[in-house]
Design a protein around this motif. Structure first.
Motif, PDB file in Angstrom:
ATOM      1  N   ALA A  76       0.847  -1.189   0.000  1.00  0.00           N
ATOM      2  CA  ALA A  76       0.000   0.000   0.000  1.00  0.00           C
ATOM      3  C   ALA A  76       0.884   1.241   0.000  1.00  0.00           C
ATOM      4  N   ALA A  77       0.464   2.244  -0.743  1.00  0.00           N
ATOM      5  CA  ALA A  77       1.182   3.516  -0.812  1.00  0.00           C
ATOM      6  C   ALA A  77       0.403   4.580  -0.041  1.00  0.00           C
ATOM      7  N   VAL A  78       1.076   5.657   0.312  1.00  0.00           N
ATOM      8  CA  VAL A  78       0.439   6.761   1.021  1.00  0.00           C
ATOM      9  C   VAL A  78      -0.787   7.243   0.251  1.00  0.00           C
ATOM     10  N   ASP A  79      -0.678   7.317  -1.069  1.00  0.00           N
ATOM     11  CA  ASP A  79      -1.782   7.792  -1.909  1.00  0.00           C
ATOM     12  C   ASP A  79      -2.992   6.854  -1.911  1.00  0.00           C
ATOM     13  N   ASP A  80      -2.848   5.645  -1.372  1.00  0.00           N
ATOM     14  CA  ASP A  80      -3.948   4.684  -1.338  1.00  0.00           C
ATOM     15  C   ASP A  80      -4.861   4.867  -0.124  1.00  0.00           C
ATOM     16  N   ALA A  81      -4.500   5.740   0.809  1.00  0.00           N
ATOM     17  CA  ALA A  81      -5.218   5.829   2.089  1.00  0.00           C
ATOM     18  C   ALA A  81      -6.724   6.070   1.924  1.00  0.00           C
ATOM     19  N   ALA A  82      -7.118   6.988   1.074  1.00  0.00           N
ATOM     20  CA  ALA A  82      -8.546   7.282   0.898  1.00  0.00           C
ATOM     21  C   ALA A  82      -9.284   6.090   0.293  1.00  0.00           C
ATOM     22  N   ALA A  83      -8.684   5.449  -0.698  1.00  0.00           N
ATOM     23  CA  ALA A  83      -9.315   4.278  -1.313  1.00  0.00           C
ATOM     24  C   ALA A  83      -9.425   3.126  -0.311  1.00  0.00           C
ATOM     25  N   ILE A  84      -8.408   2.948   0.517  1.00  0.00           N
ATOM     26  CA  ILE A  84      -8.425   1.892   1.533  1.00  0.00           C
ATOM     27  C   ILE A  84      -9.536   2.160   2.549  1.00  0.00           C
ATOM     28  N   HIS A  85      -9.652   3.398   2.991  1.00  0.00           N
ATOM     29  CA  HIS A  85     -10.708   3.762   3.945  1.00  0.00           C
ATOM     30  C   HIS A  85     -12.089   3.471   3.342  1.00  0.00           C
ATOM     31  N   ALA A  86     -12.303   3.902   2.122  1.00  0.00           N
ATOM     32  CA  ALA A  86     -13.594   3.702   1.458  1.00  0.00           C
ATOM     33  C   ALA A  86     -13.893   2.220   1.254  1.00  0.00           C
ATOM     34  N   LEU A  87     -12.893   1.441   0.882  1.00  0.00           N
ATOM     35  CA  LEU A  87     -13.162   0.022   0.630  1.00  0.00           C
ATOM     36  C   LEU A  87     -13.484  -0.723   1.911  1.00  0.00           C
ATOM     37  N   HIS A  88     -12.855  -0.371   3.041  1.00  0.00           N
ATOM     38  CA  HIS A  88     -13.211  -1.038   4.303  1.00  0.00           C
ATOM     39  C   HIS A  88     -14.626  -0.659   4.732  1.00  0.00           C
ATOM     40  N   ASN A  89     -15.013   0.593   4.517  1.00  0.00           N
ATOM     41  CA  ASN A  89     -16.401   0.971   4.813  1.00  0.00           C
ATOM     42  C   ASN A  89     -17.366   0.171   3.950  1.00  0.00           C
ATOM     43  N   ALA A  90     -17.073   0.039   2.666  1.00  0.00           N
ATOM     44  CA  ALA A  90     -17.952  -0.703   1.756  1.00  0.00           C
ATOM     45  C   ALA A  90     -17.960  -2.197   2.086  1.00  0.00           C
ATOM     46  N   ALA A  91     -16.791  -2.758   2.344  1.00  0.00           N
ATOM     47  CA  ALA A  91     -16.684  -4.199   2.578  1.00  0.00           C
ATOM     48  C   ALA A  91     -17.393  -4.626   3.857  1.00  0.00           C
ATOM     49  N   PHE A  92     -17.371  -3.776   4.877  1.00  0.00           N
ATOM     50  CA  PHE A  92     -17.923  -4.186   6.167  1.00  0.00           C
ATOM     51  C   PHE A  92     -19.325  -3.658   6.436  1.00  0.00           C
ATOM     52  N   THR A  93     -19.902  -2.903   5.520  1.00  0.00           N
ATOM     53  CA  THR A  93     -21.275  -2.418   5.708  1.00  0.00           C
ATOM     54  C   THR A  93     -22.261  -3.570   5.939  1.00  0.00           C
ATOM     55  N   PRO A  94     -22.205  -4.660   5.166  1.00  0.00           N
ATOM     56  CA  PRO A  94     -23.163  -5.754   5.403  1.00  0.00           C
ATOM     57  C   PRO A  94     -23.023  -6.399   6.790  1.00  0.00           C
TER      58      PRO A  94
END
Length: 178
Positions: free
Chosen positions: A9-27
């Motif tokens: 993971a790169a520093v620039d990935d932080a926002a995408a990582i945050h969004a994907l964990h929110n999406a992945a764990f919503t269910p």
């Protein structure tokens, strides 16, 4: 399906990582709106300096970050290199069941083994993680930080594993703030 790349993971990935964990764990968090604990945990591990850079990995398909797995320092007793805390592992819902999660688990386990860690510890579904060789940690004499976690608290012994290394496992401090 387009090829997938696993990389650090790169520093620039932080926002995408945050969004994907929110999406992945919503269910898994019905009724919870806004930021989910898993996304907040990754952010806090990063802010504390406890995301192990060589064990924070993303799955990328067609230039999009579709999955993330991270690890943080953990310990059993006083041995700082004894174990890592694995997770959270998240994959965007539309990319689940395509091999991204499995690829991230395999890449993490391989890297942790090469780095000389003894154990990979996690809290998760025994049905999912047993296929990678994880066993309930209690069978190795390792106890979770919270007793109620025992049916889901798992360990994977690596090449450097020493059976005499047992006792209470401690995650990085961000886990205590959940």
């Amino acid at each position: 399906m387009a090829p997938m790349l696993i990389r650090s993971a790169a520093v620039d990935d932080a926002a995408a990582i945050h969004a994907l964990h929110n999406a992945a764990f919503t269910p898994h968090n019905p009724g919870v709106t806004g930021e989910l604990p898993e996304a907040r945990l990754v952010d806090e591990l990063r802010a504390d300096g406890d995301l192990l850079p060589e064990l924070s990995l993303v799955a990328v398909r067609e230039g999009q970050v579709i999955g993330h797995a991270c690890s943080s320092p953990g310990r059993i007793g006083d041995d700082a290199k004894s174990a890592i805390g694995f997770g959270p592992l998240g994959v965007l819902p539309e990319h689940q069941r395509t091999g991204a999660g499995a690829a991230l688990v395999h890449a993490t386990v391989g890297a942790a083994n090469a780095l000389g860690y003894q154990l990979v510890m996690l809290l998760g579904s025994p049905e999912y993680y047993s296929r990678f060789g994880f066993v309930l940690a209690g069978t190795l004499g390792i106890t979770p930080p919270v007793a109620e976690w025992a049916p889901y608290f798992q360990a994977l012994p690596l090449a450097a594993y020493r059976p005499e290394n047992h006792g209470a496992f401690r995650y990085a401090p961000a886990f205590d703030r959940l």
